[in-house]
Design a protein around this motif. Sequence first.
Motif, short mmCIF file in Angstrom:
data_model
loop_
_atom_site.label_atom_id
_atom_site.label_comp_id
_atom_site.label_asym_id
_atom_site.label_seq_id
_atom_site.Cartn_x
_atom_site.Cartn_y
_atom_site.Cartn_z
N MET A 34 0.86 -15.68 60.70
CA MET A 34 1.11 -15.45 62.12
C MET A 34 1.78 -16.68 62.73
O MET A 34 1.29 -17.80 62.59
N PRO A 95 1.24 -16.23 70.61
CA PRO A 95 1.43 -15.74 69.24
C PRO A 95 2.51 -14.67 69.16
O PRO A 95 2.83 -14.01 70.16
N LEU A 98 1.46 -9.60 64.35
CA LEU A 98 1.95 -9.26 63.02
C LEU A 98 3.02 -8.18 63.10
O LEU A 98 2.91 -7.24 63.88
N SER A 103 6.02 -13.29 62.21
CA SER A 103 4.70 -12.96 61.69
C SER A 103 4.79 -11.76 60.75
O SER A 103 5.53 -10.81 61.03
N GLN A 115 -4.82 -6.44 64.29
CA GLN A 115 -4.15 -7.50 65.03
C GLN A 115 -5.18 -8.44 65.67
O GLN A 115 -5.04 -9.66 65.62
N CYS A 118 -6.92 -10.69 63.04
CA CYS A 118 -6.05 -11.77 62.55
C CYS A 118 -5.79 -12.81 63.63
O CYS A 118 -5.76 -14.01 63.35
N LEU A 119 -5.63 -12.36 64.86
CA LEU A 119 -5.40 -13.30 65.96
C LEU A 119 -6.62 -14.19 66.17
O LEU A 119 -6.50 -15.40 66.40
#
Length: 222
Positions: A34, A95, A98, A103, A115, A118-119
């Motif tokens: 990311m 960010p 993805l 990313s 999402q 992962c964030l």
Amino acid sequence: MVNLVAAQKPLMHGLMKMAGIKPYTVEIEPGTVMSFWVPSETIKKHKKDQKPEPPAKPSATKPVVVLVHGFAAEGIVTWQFQVGALTKKYSVYVPDLLFFGDSFSDKSDRSPTFQAECLAVALRKLGVERCTVVGFSYGGMVAFKMAELYPDLVQAIVVSGSILAMTDSISETTLKGLGFSSSSELLLPTSVKGLKALLSVAAHKKLWFPDRLQKTTLRFGR
């Protein structure tokens, strides 16, 4: 034909750095990466032949704000006009979700839950312990999911132009009214007509762009 989307990137990157944030890449796990813009003061300078050190924790005197973009753009494109004002009082993290910007993931999951997971991992790796998540459109669904899954991390959320979740009934009714058979057909247009339909849904006021610019967006924005 000039790629107007790519041509503006160096200028936008320069403006973001002037505003006090720099690019950084976080590996969530092997195969999943990311990209972020993070507070400049958290990035330590290093020589070109040296491996960069992990970012420092955000300033204890500035609350952390995470700006999560919508479906049709990467982070700084969505938030370019807000970053400069916010960095004066907040530690700002932007960010690229993805499959947007730089990313990516080799996983097949495309859900807001994935999402959000992962964030959250990425933010913890960046030293963020508490934050306010600001989400626009698709980013709002990710923000809602983060707040649900990680109440210890998410202190508050601010959401605009979004819903809690995209259910089958909502998506089917909306898509049918717009003349599309699937969400991917709407959200990933392959023609100028399709892009105009997406813009009509995404904006409150009707936006006009010349067909040439829209063709450029379709060609280089995939």
